[in-house]
Design a protein around this motif. Structure first.
Motif, PDB file in Angstrom:
ATOM      1  N   ALA A 104       0.832  -1.207   0.000  1.00  0.00           N
ATOM      2  CA  ALA A 104       0.000   0.000   0.000  1.00  0.00           C
ATOM      3  C   ALA A 104       0.865   1.255   0.000  1.00  0.00           C
ATOM      4  CB  ALA A 104      -0.936  -0.014   1.204  1.00  0.00           C
ATOM      5  N   VAL A 105       1.926   1.251   0.792  1.00  0.00           N
ATOM      6  CA  VAL A 105       2.820   2.414   0.841  1.00  0.00           C
ATOM      7  C   VAL A 105       3.518   2.594  -0.504  1.00  0.00           C
ATOM      8  CG1 VAL A 105       4.885   3.382   1.928  1.00  0.00           C
ATOM      9  CG2 VAL A 105       3.141   2.291   3.345  1.00  0.00           C
ATOM     10  N   LEU A 106       4.007   1.511  -1.082  1.00  0.00           N
ATOM     11  CA  LEU A 106       4.678   1.604  -2.383  1.00  0.00           C
ATOM     12  C   LEU A 106       3.723   2.117  -3.460  1.00  0.00           C
ATOM     13  CD1 LEU A 106       6.788  -1.686  -2.381  1.00  0.00           C
ATOM     14  CD2 LEU A 106       7.663   0.656  -2.213  1.00  0.00           C
ATOM     15  N   GLU A 107       2.494   1.649  -3.445  1.00  0.00           N
ATOM     16  CA  GLU A 107       1.523   2.110  -4.437  1.00  0.00           C
ATOM     17  C   GLU A 107       1.215   3.593  -4.254  1.00  0.00           C
ATOM     18  OE1 GLU A 107      -1.719  -0.697  -4.190  1.00  0.00           O
ATOM     19  OE2 GLU A 107      -0.599  -2.205  -5.323  1.00  0.00           O
ATOM     20  N   ARG A 108       1.118   4.045  -3.005  1.00  0.00           N
ATOM     21  CA  ARG A 108       0.900   5.482  -2.768  1.00  0.00           C
ATOM     22  C   ARG A 108       2.095   6.308  -3.232  1.00  0.00           C
ATOM     23  NH1 ARG A 108      -1.175   3.742   2.006  1.00  0.00           N
ATOM     24  NH2 ARG A 108       0.520   4.596   3.240  1.00  0.00           N
ATOM     25  N   ALA A 109       3.275   5.681  -3.264  1.00  0.00           N
ATOM     26  CA  ALA A 109       4.471   6.376  -3.739  1.00  0.00           C
ATOM     27  C   ALA A 109       4.580   6.355  -5.263  1.00  0.00           C
ATOM     28  CB  ALA A 109       5.716   5.736  -3.129  1.00  0.00           C
ATOM     29  N   GLY A 110       3.642   5.649  -5.925  1.00  0.00           N
ATOM     30  CA  GLY A 110       3.626   5.644  -7.380  1.00  0.00           C
ATOM     31  C   GLY A 110       4.132   4.367  -8.032  1.00  0.00           C
ATOM     32  N   ILE A 111       4.456   3.353  -7.254  1.00  0.00           N
ATOM     33  CA  ILE A 111       4.881   2.073  -7.820  1.00  0.00           C
ATOM     34  C   ILE A 111       3.624   1.333  -8.267  1.00  0.00           C
ATOM     35  CG2 ILE A 111       6.099  -0.105  -7.412  1.00  0.00           C
ATOM     36  CD1 ILE A 111       7.909   2.389  -7.254  1.00  0.00           C
ATOM     37  N   GLN A 112       3.657   0.801  -9.471  1.00  0.00           N
ATOM     38  CA  GLN A 112       2.493   0.139 -10.058  1.00  0.00           C
ATOM     39  C   GLN A 112       2.112  -1.140  -9.322  1.00  0.00           C
ATOM     40  OE1 GLN A 112       3.352  -0.682 -14.179  1.00  0.00           O
ATOM     41  NE2 GLN A 112       1.478   0.329 -14.812  1.00  0.00           N
ATOM     42  N   ALA A 113       0.822  -1.392  -9.259  1.00  0.00           N
ATOM     43  CA  ALA A 113       0.318  -2.676  -8.775  1.00  0.00           C
ATOM     44  C   ALA A 113       0.466  -3.680  -9.907  1.00  0.00           C
ATOM     45  CB  ALA A 113      -1.148  -2.541  -8.374  1.00  0.00           C
ATOM     46  N   ALA A 115       1.837  -8.045 -11.027  1.00  0.00           N
ATOM     47  CA  ALA A 115       2.582  -9.254 -10.663  1.00  0.00           C
ATOM     48  C   ALA A 115       4.032  -9.246 -11.123  1.00  0.00           C
ATOM     49  CB  ALA A 115       1.874 -10.474 -11.248  1.00  0.00           C
ATOM     50  N   ALA A 116       4.448  -8.243 -11.849  1.00  0.00           N
ATOM     51  CA  ALA A 116       5.821  -8.201 -12.359  1.00  0.00           C
ATOM     52  C   ALA A 116       6.822  -7.938 -11.219  1.00  0.00           C
ATOM     53  CB  ALA A 116       5.942  -7.122 -13.429  1.00  0.00           C
ATOM     54  N   PRO A 117       8.061  -8.352 -11.407  1.00  0.00           N
ATOM     55  CA  PRO A 117       9.076  -8.174 -10.358  1.00  0.00           C
ATOM     56  C   PRO A 117       9.329  -6.721  -9.954  1.00  0.00           C
ATOM     57  CG  PRO A 117       9.866  -9.701 -12.030  1.00  0.00           C
ATOM     58  CD  PRO A 117       8.571  -9.115 -12.541  1.00  0.00           C
ATOM     59  N   ASP A 118       9.052  -5.787 -10.853  1.00  0.00           N
ATOM     60  CA  ASP A 118       9.290  -4.379 -10.539  1.00  0.00           C
ATOM     61  C   ASP A 118       8.025  -3.658 -10.090  1.00  0.00           C
ATOM     62  OD1 ASP A 118       8.035  -4.444 -13.015  1.00  0.00           O
ATOM     63  OD2 ASP A 118       9.248  -2.813 -13.854  1.00  0.00           O
ATOM     64  N   GLN A 119       6.997  -4.411  -9.735  1.00  0.00           N
ATOM     65  CA  GLN A 119       5.754  -3.804  -9.282  1.00  0.00           C
ATOM     66  C   GLN A 119       5.585  -3.997  -7.782  1.00  0.00           C
ATOM     67  OE1 GLN A 119       3.218  -5.627 -12.267  1.00  0.00           O
ATOM     68  NE2 GLN A 119       3.216  -3.731 -13.452  1.00  0.00           N
ATOM     69  N   ALA A 120       4.697  -3.216  -7.210  1.00  0.00           N
ATOM     70  CA  ALA A 120       4.591  -3.079  -5.747  1.00  0.00           C
ATOM     71  C   ALA A 120       4.505  -4.390  -4.963  1.00  0.00           C
ATOM     72  CB  ALA A 120       3.426  -2.156  -5.396  1.00  0.00           C
ATOM     73  N   PRO A 121       3.650  -5.344  -5.314  1.00  0.00           N
ATOM     74  CA  PRO A 121       3.557  -6.553  -4.479  1.00  0.00           C
ATOM     75  C   PRO A 121       4.861  -7.353  -4.395  1.00  0.00           C
ATOM     76  CG  PRO A 121       1.606  -6.343  -5.838  1.00  0.00           C
ATOM     77  CD  PRO A 121       2.590  -5.312  -6.327  1.00  0.00           C
ATOM     78  N   ALA A 122       5.550  -7.531  -5.526  1.00  0.00           N
ATOM     79  CA  ALA A 122       6.812  -8.283  -5.513  1.00  0.00           C
ATOM     80  C   ALA A 122       7.882  -7.519  -4.745  1.00  0.00           C
ATOM     81  CB  ALA A 122       7.272  -8.568  -6.942  1.00  0.00           C
ATOM     82  N   MET A 123       7.931  -6.222  -4.940  1.00  0.00           N
ATOM     83  CA  MET A 123       8.909  -5.413  -4.212  1.00  0.00           C
ATOM     84  C   MET A 123       8.624  -5.447  -2.712  1.00  0.00           C
ATOM     85  SD  MET A 123       9.237  -2.191  -6.833  1.00  0.00           S
ATOM     86  CE  MET A 123      10.256  -1.227  -5.729  1.00  0.00           C
TER      87      MET A 123
END
Length: 165
Positions: A104-113, A115-123
């Motif tokens: 949630a914090v990463l997504e608020r910072a602009g990281i995309q939701a 399944a890719a390795p560079d998207q919020a859930p994997a990070m």
């Protein structure tokens, strides 16, 4: 952690401890359950904080506090998470809750939701387990090392979120 350590920490005798629990494993599982519930209660605000930089700083400060207060139980939970399935389930569920908060914090910072390795859930998953392992080792050394671990993990999280200046 011995049964004597647990009884002493609870302020009761070993005999009294075995009156309530049938084995050391039952005691430790109950202790871990209580601790992980406390961890989530104390950390819930991080997922809800609005500004990502403040949320990250608050999360890392809470992490230091939690490891200072519950480090022995948390290290025990980590150590027993594979050989004791009940503890593993509790610890993994707790990690999933933290991963959701970090996501949630990463997504608020602009990281995309996604399944890719560079998207919020994997990070978030990688950050959660990195933070756990870093604090596990630092908590065995000193409170100063926990502060250093916190600063390093905060920097990595901010960098991952693209929030460094």
């Amino acid at each position: 952690m011995t049964v004597g350590d647990i009884a002493q920490g609870a302020g009761i005798t070993r005999g009294a401890l075995y009156f309530y629990y049938g084995s050391k494993q039952e005691v430790v599982t109950a202790l871990v359950a209580r601790t992980v519930e406390h961890l989530w209660e104390r950390s819930r605000a991080t997922a809800e904080a609005d500004e990502p930089r403040r949320a990250i700083a608050a999360a890392m400060q809470r992490t230091v506090e939690l490891w200072n207060e519950h480090g022995l139980v948390m290290r025990t939970a980590i150590d027993l998470s594979l050989p004791v399935p009940e503890i593993g389930e509790l610890w993994n569920h707790t990690a999933d809750l933290f991963i959701a908060a970090i996501t949630a914090v990463l997504e608020r910072a602009g990281i995309q939701a996604g399944a890719a390795p560079d998207q919020a859930p994997a990070m978030a998953r990688a950050l959660c387990w990195m933070i756990e392992r870093t604090f596990y080792h630092a908590s065995q050394e000193s409170r100063e090392k926990l502060q250093d671990a916190s600063a390093t993990c905060e920097h990595i999280w901010l960098t991952s979120a693209g929030l460094t200046t």
